[in-house]
Write an enzyme that holds these catalytic residues in place. Structure first.
Site, mmCIF file in Angstrom:
data_model
loop_
_atom_site.group_PDB
_atom_site.id
_atom_site.type_symbol
_atom_site.label_atom_id
_atom_site.label_comp_id
_atom_site.label_asym_id
_atom_site.label_seq_id
_atom_site.Cartn_x
_atom_site.Cartn_y
_atom_site.Cartn_z
ATOM 1 N N GLU D 63 0.493 -1.304 -0.157
ATOM 2 C CA GLU D 63 -0.098 0.090 0.713
ATOM 3 C C GLU D 63 0.756 1.384 -0.121
ATOM 4 O OE1 GLU D 63 -0.511 -2.525 1.790
ATOM 5 O OE2 GLU D 63 -2.387 -3.446 1.190
ATOM 6 N N HIS D 132 -11.259 -5.860 8.426
ATOM 7 C CA HIS D 132 -12.431 -5.297 6.939
ATOM 8 C C HIS D 132 -13.070 -4.671 7.035
ATOM 9 C CE1 HIS D 132 -9.512 -9.029 5.952
ATOM 10 N NE2 HIS D 132 -9.826 -8.591 4.028
HETATM 11 C C1 LIG Z 1 -1.453 -5.139 3.871
HETATM 12 C C2 LIG Z 1 -2.569 -5.512 3.135
HETATM 13 N N1 LIG Z 1 -2.966 -5.471 2.255
HETATM 14 C C3 LIG Z 1 -3.674 -6.435 1.529
HETATM 15 C C4 LIG Z 1 -4.539 -7.274 2.460
HETATM 16 C C5 LIG Z 1 -5.309 -7.921 1.389
HETATM 17 N N2 LIG Z 1 -5.072 -9.709 1.039
HETATM 18 C C6 LIG Z 1 -5.729 -10.432 1.246
HETATM 19 S S1 LIG Z 1 -4.539 -12.045 0.948
HETATM 20 C C7 LIG Z 1 -3.874 -10.559 0.107
HETATM 21 C C8 LIG Z 1 -2.744 -11.615 -1.238
HETATM 22 C C9 LIG Z 1 -1.845 -12.776 -0.114
HETATM 23 O O1 LIG Z 1 -1.222 -13.056 -1.029
HETATM 24 P P1 LIG Z 1 0.521 -13.771 -0.910
HETATM 25 O O2 LIG Z 1 1.036 -13.069 0.003
HETATM 26 O O3 LIG Z 1 0.297 -14.314 -1.814
HETATM 27 O O4 LIG Z 1 -0.251 -15.044 0.373
HETATM 28 P P2 LIG Z 1 -1.563 -15.988 0.338
HETATM 29 O O5 LIG Z 1 -2.736 -15.839 -0.210
HETATM 30 O O6 LIG Z 1 -1.298 -16.278 -1.627
HETATM 31 O O7 LIG Z 1 -1.147 -17.181 0.760
HETATM 32 C C10 LIG Z 1 -4.084 -9.550 -0.550
HETATM 33 C C11 LIG Z 1 -3.827 -8.711 -1.470
HETATM 34 C C12 LIG Z 1 -4.464 -7.612 2.855
HETATM 35 N N3 LIG Z 1 -4.512 -8.222 3.994
HETATM 36 N N4 LIG Z 1 -3.612 -6.846 3.983
#
Ligand SMILES: Cc1ncc(C[n+]2csc(CCOP(=O)(O)OP(=O)(O)O)c2C)c(N)n1
Ligand SMILES: Cc1ncc(C[n+]2csc(CCOP(=O)(O)OP(=O)(O)O)c2C)c(N)n1
Ligand SMILES: [Mg+2]
Ligand SMILES: [Mg+2]
Lengths: 327, 382, 382, 327
Positions: D63, D132
């Site tokens: 972000e 959320h």
């Molecule tokens: C700071 C933050 N920004 C956005 C989100 C929304 N979000 C939740 S999971 C995710 C993707 C995460 O991807 P990754 O790190 O590859 O983990 P995976 O879900 O694939 O296990 C996002 C954008 C969040 N939880 N926290």
């Protein structure tokens, strides 16, 4: 028995940290330049020398990293005391503070404690460059899970920091940097009050001035000046902004019927807004005038050559007092 | 690390598994020895005319003189603070001279030499530290952004600007300056990564002056800082930051790399902060005089002067003339700073928003009335 | 990059200057082929008894069954959300089984398999996603921290915990789990750097499941993620994340590395998110079914099953028995989730602070009175 | 000429972005998953397909990086519209927003403009997991240099987003996510009001309810319910939180003599505190009761099975109305 010594505000903080380090081997200090240099304001002077690099750590230049690793220390059973170098540099750590530090006790249903102190030298009046004079306390007081305090005297500096270190909750500890060089009596044997109690700094009859940190002195000066005009102003040093000791404040307002709140932070949604709203709600029939607020304007903290205009001073406080009394 | 690929392993030709960090690389690019001798590095051509060499010498001398004057002005109470660049002249002048006018610069707070090359009036810099303004110059007029005091915040701005420039179809490149300590900030890593992923035309110019206030570089990084780029997938290179020619040549190459669509480069200019962090700082509390002395032997100005002399490109008369010009600059700065007026109180409200904001208007009006009331009472002799 | 050292340059033996990123390394450690054949990698010994192998198989099957059940429960409205681990069983079970009981784990939000190995009751996990609690288990009881939903925030906690553990003189190691996308967060880079600078005993375990919601790994990093560690000066290694043995062996080696004071390691477990990001997600909008099919051929459970069969360590009866156990687990979870009561309203205020906070007390009292007023009016038949 | 269509709140936002992208080639969208996926709430659906990967960018998961690079885009002459995926994930970008975005115009003496929109789906009521469902608007409204708005209807969603994109100032745009699926008439030819004007959503006599975003609907329902009891409540949809349209609000309060402010965010130092403080100051002699506030409690947003208790609803609003009228 009373053992008082004359200390500067800065030295009182230093002594409090020293005593905390002595009393509890789990107390650790983290921050930028707090070791060899003793911090840019020398609050941690000599502490690394006397307690070692593992108790007093020079951290990499990353506020989020400092607070985030301090969370880990806390989870491991330590009591981290973190220094943010200046008010304007706390924001990179904002997520760690409001989304992690503040919430861990609640989200763990109390199984996890974060007894962390986040020390922030704050406020203006020292002729500093940009980002070095801000008052962001409202942001933290609005955040549930944090305690927020700000001492106004060397004695409170000493004891409130000791109490903050002992607190089982995270405490954001705002140090009025323009008061670092003020001297005062400190009784190192007995705390003057609990961490979250407000204090009647000067009793009075006609109007209550509420302030904390750097503005307490200004209010006391205003009260002294007003006295010469035959006005008796009560000064309440709030000391704590989360929680706020409303009973003490309300008791005062019920007596005086008028309240002026003073802080350096911008008035709009500053801590004064909550105080005005709540005191009005609770003392509606006792108030003879609306609660007035004196504080910063709705602008980024200005360049230092304009800060005298920006900062509440004796005259601006008395102007508000006049307006309140005119009701 | 040494990992075994599936194929290799299947073929039984696996290298042994070991957990190993990448080898430490402390080499640096140098084109001028401390004695002023020119070194030739294959692949790094640099033809400077004697005039160009002298111009760089002049830049460095003037900027150093100006910097000293600002320090003096702070001591005299004319400035609230000053951030000396002393010792970092070559890194700044060399890199800045590699830029084209349409390139854009995102400095931190010590880039007085870069500002100089970009045509920013030293007075504009000084006023920020006097406290009469937080800005001081029009960034667009010089393609030189405002100083950023929040450590590590601006490399992201540089990256975004570079992405935007590329999107415009311009072959503009962007350079951003920051210190060794700044590399610890998450924002700087995010900038590295955004730039790498987008192939943004940005050069990250880190002046490793060995110290972040009181913390030595070892507190900030386990490996030489230029290696940080490896983890993000773009080139990093260490250059002798006290060698103005090397700084020029390497920055030029990096800008070309960026400009031609190959993505970002990290340059670590290995140099030394000869003075205090700021005029508020007392380096004797945390570092040894001996260290400073060692670096004196590598002084960037002395080095180029030796080179100019050795090659016969300049003589004592020239050097004296530059010194005199530097004195005149210092005099002008001193005089003008002292006569810089404080801004009028109500200007406080002038630029909070670009469009009208009733709260700001209201507060301005209230303050105006309040200040007027003093005018009255003052007149009444309160 | 290829920089020229001063010495070499001076000696005229300079390698040519080139701006070059470190070579891309896509190799990965594998100990078990997709067909279940055992590969031996020198330097990476792993002796597992047949019982241990079966135990890992059982873990993976049970966790997958539980995970599917949770997805089903979400579809039925019993949970607000679920984050399926489908496809990542080997990465989680293998790495978790490398841990000692006194080691500490900092998971993100998909580490149901790690939780299982740490002895956290699946019900505890499920209640978080049901929305009855934000915590769910006592981290100290399992040396398994709460799930962290803010992407990238917890590797710093892991690093601090590891620094603290080292300071205690313990030879405890810490492991933290996060995804490919998470590596873009500044906090994760800061964690890498703090850990490197302090030589903290922490293993960074990145499950590269190829996607961060809808964004493929190329949007997050220009190079394979394990290479990120190079820039911070510690080892990074890619392991076949669908190979439970490789995950076990490499994690064990990394923990040993950390424990013995050599500092952090980054492990990139190369795997695949076979399901949706969460039950709210619809992956058909952004990825092709073909990709999923390719990965099906590398299924972690099928692979270990093939190995067990091939080596004669388990037979159909055993597999059937495990399947039956998995069904019983699913049944229990379903039954218990359905009968999980909602927390009482006033528990809202229970743990905001560890010590008393008058505002919280006041709000609790006010709410209690307010709720009571309904009890009255309800009784009155409002 | 009036061209109205029936749109969901989400679709209205999508249409506003589409129109902005069409009208100005300098408008770019940045955020996580806003491209192929169209955002987790589909607000950017099909926009990448129609405007390309350079206008609608899937950003790395960071972000601070998103907002920080958007600053660079703005400096290059673009008008970036940034999506923060959920309210609880804006904090990593906090420094960039409050110390950079908010200040650049002031510190550059107006030579630099940051016409950026930061869209944040916010608030609870959708049964979501932790982080959320938050309402951090007060943090941004307290910060000078930012404009902060929150639409309550599809028509305002459309127009206020259009106006925010056109604004020369940075705008933090709070989208009440629980209203994304609500439908309403949208006139895409003519804006209903300027960006920062409050709106009398329902006229009334006995008391003023002030709200914004998700709580406007709750207040309207409360007013409808109260009408059945013979009470006439006026509902003011504030629409903007920085600035706040105090003249409209005060005019209402002077008529009704009573004010209840409703928001989801915690009451303590929430936007209601400023509203209460300022309205009391300006309407002191018109107020027949203290300004009351209905909002979240001083706790981290609770797990979803408790959010019904946490969130202000019709009953809690009416309870406050009763209390205000009892004065
Ligand atoms: C700071 C933050 N920004 C956005 C989100 C929304 N979000 C939740 S999971 C995710 C993707 C995460 O991807 P990754 O790190 O590859 O983990 P995976 O879900 O694939 O296990 C996002 C954008 C969040 N939880 N926290
Ligand atoms: C976010 C932030 N944290 C702390 C500071 C205080 N501070 C100012 S300069 C500095 C050291 C910077 O060191 P480095 O990046 O090496 O740059 P140098 O000053 O050596 O040029 C620190 C800690 C700051 N300005 N911003
Ligand atoms: Mg430095
Ligand atoms: Mg992923």
């Amino acid at each position: 028995m009373t053992v008082t010594t004359q200390l500067t505000f800065a030295k009182a903080l230093n002594s409090a940290l020293r005593r905390s380090l002595e009393l509890d081997p789990k107390v650790v200090l983290m921050g930028e330049d707090i070791g060899r240099l003793g911090g840019v304001f020398r609050i941690t002077e000599d502490l690394q020398k006397d307690f070692g690099e593992h108790r007093v750590m020079d951290s990499p230049l990353a506020e989020s990293g400092i607070v985030g690793t301090a969370v880990g220390y806390a989870l491991r059973g330590y009591r981290p005391v973190v220094e943010i170098q200046f008010d304007g540099f706390v924001y990179p750590a904002f997520d760690q503070i409001v989304a992690q530090v503040a919430k861990l006790h609640a989200r763990s249903l109390g199984t996890v404690r974060i007894p962390m102190v986040i020390r922030i030298p704050y406020g203006g009046g020292i002729g500093a460059v940009e980002h070095h004079s801000e008052s962001p306390e409202a942001l933290f007081a609005h955040t549930a899970g944090l305690r927020v305090v700000s001492p106004a005297t060397p004695e409170d500096a000493y004891w409130m920091l000791r109490q903050a270190v002992d607190s089982e909750d995270p405490v954001v500890f705002f140090e009025p940097k323009r008061r670092y060089w003020d001297k005062g009596e400190v009784d190192t044997e007995r705390p003057p009050a609990p961490l979250h109690a407000a204090r009647i700094a000067r009793p009075g009859e006609h109007l209550t001035l509420a302030a904390y940190g750097p503005m307490v002195k200004v209010c006391l000066e205003a009260a002294a000046a007003a006295e010469r005009d035959g006005l008796s102003l009560e000064v309440v040093d709030l000391r704590s902004l989360s929680p706020i000791d409303f009973p003490t404040l309300e008791e005062s307002v019920r007596r005086t019927g008028r309240l002026v709140v003073v802080h350096e932070a911008p008035v709009f949604l500053g801590t004064g807004s909550e105080i005005a709203a709540r005191v009005t709600e609770r003392c509606f029939y006792h108030l003879e005038a609306p609660v007035l607020r004196v504080g910063g304007f709705h602008l980024p903290y200005p360049p230092s050559r304009l800060e005298e205009t920006y900062l509440p001073d004796l005259d601006r406080v008395l102007d508000a007092v006049d307006r309140a009394l005119a009701h | 690390m040494s990992a075994t690929t599936t194929a290799a392993a299947a073929a039984g030709a696996a290298t042994a598994f070991r957990l190993e960090a990448a080898p430490v690389d402390t080499g640096q690019v140098q084109l001028l020895t401390p004695d002023g001798e020119r070194i030739h590095v294959p692949g790094l051509d640099l033809d400077c005319t004697p005039g160009e060499l002298r111009a760089m010498y002049r830049d460095m001398v003037l900027v150093r003189r100006f910097d000293n004057e600002a320090t003096a002005l702070q001591r005299q109470g004319e400035l609230g603070l000053w951030t000396p660049l002393l010792g970092q002249e070559a890194a700044q002048i060399g890199s800045a001279r590699a830029l084209r006018p349409d390139d854009f610069v995102f400095p931190s707070y010590r880039e007085h030499g870069v500002a100089w090359v970009r045509g920013v009036d030293p007075l504009d810099l000084v006023r920020v530290f006097r406290g009469t303004t937080n800005g001081g110059w029009d960034p667009q007029a010089h393609n030189f952004h405002l100083y950023t005091l929040v450590v590590g915040a601006h490399p992201l701005h540089a990256t975004g600007y570079a992405m935007g420039a590329a999107q415009d179809g311009a072959d503009t490149a962007v350079i951003t300056y920051f210190g060794d300590g700044s590399t610890s900030q998450g924002d700087v890593s995010e900038a590295f990564n955004f730039a790498a992923v987008h192939g943004a035309p940005v050069v990250f110019f880190c002046q490793n002056n060995q110290w972040a206030i009181s913390e030595p570089t070892e507190r900030q990084s386990r490996v030489p800082i230029h290696q940080r780029a490896q983890g993000f997938g773009f080139p990093g290179v260490r250059v002798d930051g006290n060698d103005v020619l090397a700084c020029l040549a390497v920055t030029r190459a990096a800008l070309e790399h960026a400009r031609s669509g190959q993505g970002p480069v990290l340059i670590e200019a290995y140099t030394y902060r000869m003075g205090a962090h700021t005029t508020s700082d007392d380096p004797t509390r945390y570092r040894h005089e001996a260290e400073r002395e060692q670096w004196t032997a590598k002084d960037p100005i002395a080095r180029l002067r030796a080179h100019l002399t050795r090659e016969g490109h300049a003589d004592e008369a020239y050097f004296a003339e530059v010194d005199a010009e530097a004195e005149r600059l210092a005099l002008r700065v001193r005089a003008e700073v002292r006569s810089t007026p404080d801004p009028a109180p109500l200007t406080l409200f002038d630029h909070v928003y670009a469009e009208r904001h009733p709260l700001v208007d209201q507060e301005r009006d209230e303050l105006a009335r309040y200040l007027d009331s003093f005018a009255d009472t003052d007149a009444e002799g309160r």
